[in-house]
Design a protein around this motif. Structure first.
Motif, PDB file in Angstrom:
ATOM      1  N   ALA A  60      14.470  20.938   0.542  1.00 13.56           N
ATOM      2  CA  ALA A  60      14.212  20.190  -0.693  1.00 13.56           C
ATOM      3  C   ALA A  60      13.497  21.036  -1.739  1.00 13.56           C
ATOM      4  CB  ALA A  60      13.384  18.935  -0.387  1.00 13.56           C
ATOM      5  N   LEU A  61      12.469  21.757  -1.347  1.00 11.52           N
ATOM      6  CA  LEU A  61      11.659  22.497  -2.307  1.00 11.52           C
ATOM      7  C   LEU A  61      12.352  23.733  -2.871  1.00 11.52           C
ATOM      8  CD1 LEU A  61       8.127  22.252  -0.659  1.00 11.52           C
ATOM      9  CD2 LEU A  61       9.006  20.976  -2.623  1.00 11.52           C
ATOM     10  N   PHE A  62      13.247  24.347  -2.082  1.00 14.80           N
ATOM     11  CA  PHE A  62      13.927  25.555  -2.537  1.00 14.80           C
ATOM     12  C   PHE A  62      15.388  25.312  -2.913  1.00 14.80           C
ATOM     13  CE2 PHE A  62      10.204  27.222  -0.428  1.00 14.80           C
ATOM     14  CZ  PHE A  62       9.798  28.191  -1.319  1.00 14.80           C
ATOM     15  N   HIS A  63      15.827  24.048  -2.820  1.00  9.50           N
ATOM     16  CA  HIS A  63      17.199  23.678  -3.197  1.00  9.50           C
ATOM     17  C   HIS A  63      18.226  24.519  -2.450  1.00  9.50           C
ATOM     18  CE1 HIS A  63      15.864  21.893  -7.346  1.00  9.50           C
ATOM     19  NE2 HIS A  63      15.059  21.545  -6.354  1.00  9.50           N
ATOM     20  N   GLY A  88       3.748  26.138   4.895  1.00  9.87           N
ATOM     21  CA  GLY A  88       4.681  26.493   5.958  1.00  9.87           C
ATOM     22  C   GLY A  88       6.099  26.050   5.697  1.00  9.87           C
ATOM     23  N   MET A  89       6.993  27.007   5.704  1.00 11.93           N
ATOM     24  CA  MET A  89       8.421  26.758   5.526  1.00 11.93           C
ATOM     25  C   MET A  89       9.153  27.249   6.773  1.00 11.93           C
ATOM     26  SD  MET A  89       8.876  25.489   2.377  1.00 11.93           S
ATOM     27  CE  MET A  89       7.478  24.451   2.790  1.00 11.93           C
ATOM     28  N   ILE A  90      10.416  26.931   6.883  1.00 11.47           N
ATOM     29  CA  ILE A  90      11.243  27.349   8.018  1.00 11.47           C
ATOM     30  C   ILE A  90      12.510  27.984   7.465  1.00 11.47           C
ATOM     31  CG2 ILE A  90      12.663  26.538   9.943  1.00 11.47           C
ATOM     32  CD1 ILE A  90       9.819  26.229  10.715  1.00 11.47           C
ATOM     33  N   LEU A  96      18.790  20.808   5.584  1.00 16.20           N
ATOM     34  CA  LEU A  96      19.838  20.707   4.569  1.00 16.20           C
ATOM     35  C   LEU A  96      19.335  20.043   3.299  1.00 16.20           C
ATOM     36  CD1 LEU A  96      22.874  19.464   6.707  1.00 16.20           C
ATOM     37  CD2 LEU A  96      22.229  21.816   6.152  1.00 16.20           C
ATOM     38  N   VAL A  97      19.840  20.516   2.173  1.00 14.94           N
ATOM     39  CA  VAL A  97      19.552  19.907   0.880  1.00 14.94           C
ATOM     40  C   VAL A  97      20.367  18.615   0.764  1.00 14.94           C
ATOM     41  CG1 VAL A  97      19.674  20.193  -1.623  1.00 14.94           C
ATOM     42  CG2 VAL A  97      19.211  22.161  -0.166  1.00 14.94           C
ATOM     43  N   GLY A 107      16.456  15.355  -2.107  1.00 13.84           N
ATOM     44  CA  GLY A 107      15.658  15.441  -0.895  1.00 13.84           C
ATOM     45  C   GLY A 107      16.142  16.496   0.064  1.00 13.84           C
ATOM     46  N   GLY A 108      15.604  16.414   1.270  1.00 15.12           N
ATOM     47  CA  GLY A 108      15.978  17.335   2.333  1.00 15.12           C
ATOM     48  C   GLY A 108      16.001  16.620   3.662  1.00 15.12           C
ATOM     49  N   LEU A 109      16.850  17.128   4.559  1.00 13.12           N
ATOM     50  CA  LEU A 109      17.000  16.595   5.917  1.00 13.12           C
ATOM     51  C   LEU A 109      16.653  17.709   6.888  1.00 13.12           C
ATOM     52  CD1 LEU A 109      18.157  14.553   8.051  1.00 13.12           C
ATOM     53  CD2 LEU A 109      20.398  15.607   7.607  1.00 13.12           C
ATOM     54  N   GLY A 110      15.839  17.417   7.881  1.00 14.65           N
ATOM     55  CA  GLY A 110      15.488  18.407   8.897  1.00 14.65           C
ATOM     56  C   GLY A 110      15.726  17.870  10.291  1.00 14.65           C
TER      57      GLY A 110
END
Length: 129
Positions: A60-63, A88-90, A96-97, A107-110
């Motif tokens: 989400a934050l990095f699109h 912390g990022m992965i 997924l965006v 948003g984002g899905l993890g």
């Protein structure tokens, strides 16, 4: 990101994981990386909680899908220290965006808890069918 959409994504991921014999954690965040919904299946390793959330936030934050950042965040690469930003990022598969019909990031899905390849596959299936 609407709650109903997040609930559907979590349900999709959990059904796919159950079918494949995995126990996963699933996180959905809004465009600001704030949690909308989180679920952890029974018997899922506790360490997957943080990983699923970070995968969703990264996307989400990095699109950008978290797997796409992988090669750029390796030692010596342009984004080597990316994972230490934003609490912390992965930079590996499973994040997924989420975009709306106009292509805007909403948003984002993890997904975490299966194998790296399966996390990515489960996330893709949850989002795209």
């Amino acid at each position: 990101m609407q709650l109903a959409q997040a609930q559907q994504l979590v349900s999709n991921a959990q059904h796919a994981a159950q079918r494949e014999g995995f126990h996963i954690s699933v996180a959905v965040v809004d465009q600001a990386g704030l949690q909308v919904l989180f679920a952890r299946m029974d018997n899922t390793a506790l360490g997957t909680i943080d990983v699923a959330i970070k995968k969703a936030r990264t996307a989400a934050l990095f699109h950008t899908d978290s797997a796409a950042l992988g090669s750029m965040a390796r030692a010596g690469a342009d984004l080597y220290t990316l994972e230490s930003t934003n609490n912390g990022m992965i930079s590996f598969g499973g994040g997924l965006v989420i975009r709306d019909e106009q292509g805007q990031v909403i948003g984002g899905l993890g997904v975490a808890g299966a194998t790296l390849e399966a996390d990515e596959q489960l996330a893709q299936e949850a989002l795209y069918g």
